[in-house]
Motif scaffolding. Structure first.
Motif, short mmCIF file in Angstrom:
data_model
loop_
_atom_site.label_atom_id
_atom_site.label_comp_id
_atom_site.label_asym_id
_atom_site.label_seq_id
_atom_site.Cartn_x
_atom_site.Cartn_y
_atom_site.Cartn_z
N ARG A 1 0.89 -1.17 0.00
CA ARG A 1 0.00 0.00 0.00
C ARG A 1 0.92 1.21 0.00
O ARG A 1 1.51 1.54 1.01
N SER A 2 1.03 1.83 -1.13
CA SER A 2 2.05 2.84 -1.32
C SER A 2 1.53 4.27 -1.14
O SER A 2 0.43 4.59 -1.59
N PHE A 3 2.32 5.10 -0.50
CA PHE A 3 2.03 6.53 -0.45
C PHE A 3 2.08 7.09 -1.87
O PHE A 3 3.02 6.84 -2.62
N LEU A 4 1.10 7.86 -2.23
CA LEU A 4 1.11 8.48 -3.55
C LEU A 4 2.31 9.41 -3.71
O LEU A 4 2.84 9.57 -4.82
N GLU A 5 2.73 10.02 -2.61
CA GLU A 5 3.89 10.90 -2.67
C GLU A 5 5.16 10.15 -3.07
O GLU A 5 6.01 10.69 -3.79
N ILE A 6 5.29 8.91 -2.60
CA ILE A 6 6.45 8.10 -2.98
C ILE A 6 6.36 7.72 -4.44
O ILE A 6 7.35 7.83 -5.19
#
Length: 280
Positions: A103-108
């Protein structure tokens, strides 16, 4: 110090950096007698040894948007440019392995894609766990023999490796090249800020160690007067991973980005591999 989270842009578009300028500034820093200068010189020496041994066609970079591999990316591009310029050869795209978070941060996600443009990376994204992702990467790129990794000695499992360490026998076979192995948390940020390297904006919001959404929170050691200080403000580097949790139970809604990419669940072992994607 001006924040370097803003993109290098022309009319709002992300553009490729000037590698000649990066290389010149990096090697100029490397001859300084300061602690940072010595760290940079040591890292460049390891990178140059890898280039000489494997050649540019057989090298890749492990890059997931974290601060350590961001600093490493800048160093590698500086060394590659100098090597290619000395041979009179044009700049090449650098193959880069990126293990996707569950579940990835959109910022990353955004920062990784912007960095691929800035540093001319040929980005290869793979799903985890790490061993499975590396095998898929190897199947797609059989010519890659060595991978630059941003592991430090104080990372999980970092104390057991050297500058050049092959993967374990039961893993996909690569030589792991670890140029910033002897750098500390403070060295990474000293370099990023001194060289004005762009970094993921989450580090300006109190995060000091990035993982997936369910295991990453703002570092409580940076909370002061109702606000979170930026990552580089952390005085005690030993508290770097105080913002990493084993579950989402400790997370508040404010710690989670507007949305996240979701994938199927993992076993406990797979989750451990996923939590520290640069330590393999």
């Amino acid at each position: 110090m001006v924040s370097r989270t803003a993109v290098n842009s022309r009319n709002g578009a992300v553009t490729e950096l000037d590698f000649d300028t990066i290389s010149s500034a990096t090697y100029k820093l490397a001859v300084q007698k300061s602690q940072l200068g010595q760290k940079v010189a040591s890292a460049l020496k390891v990178i140059e040894q890898a280039i000489d041994k494997y050649g540019t066609d057989h090298l890749a970079l492990s890059f997931n948007g974290g601060k350590d591999c961001t600093a490493l990316m800048h160093l590698v591009r500086a060394a590659l440019h100098r090597h290619l310029a000395a041979l009179g050869q044009p700049e090449e795209a650098l193959v880069s392995f990126c293990l996707l978070y569950k579940r990835s941060f959109l910022e990353i996600d955004s920062f990784v894609k912007q960095s691929a443009i800035r540093y001319r990376l040929s980005l290869v994204e793979k799903n985890g766990p790490m061993r499975q992702g590396l095998q898929s990467f190897k199947d797609d790129h059989p010519g890659i023999q060595a991978i630059f990794v941003g592991t430090r000695r104080d990372d999980p499992h970092g104390s057991t490796i050297d500058y050049f360490s092959p993967t374990d026998a039961d893993w996909p076979q690569f030589m792991r090249v670890n140029p910033v192995l002897d750098w500390g948390f403070e060295d990474i940020w000293a370099y990023i800020r001194s060289a004005e390297v762009a970094y993921c904006c989450l580090y300006d919001q109190g995060y000091t160690s990035l993982g997936d959404v369910d295991t990453t929170v703002r570092n409580p050691a940076l909370f002061k007067d109702g606000l979170y200080l930026p990552a580089w403000s952390l005085v005690d580097g030993c508290l770097e991973r105080s913002g990493r949790s084993s579950s989402n139970a400790s997370r508040s809604s404010s710690d989670v980005s507007a949305s996240a990419k979701t994938a199927a669940g993992d076993t406990e072992r797979e989750q451990k591999e996923q939590s520290h994607p640069t330590c393999w």
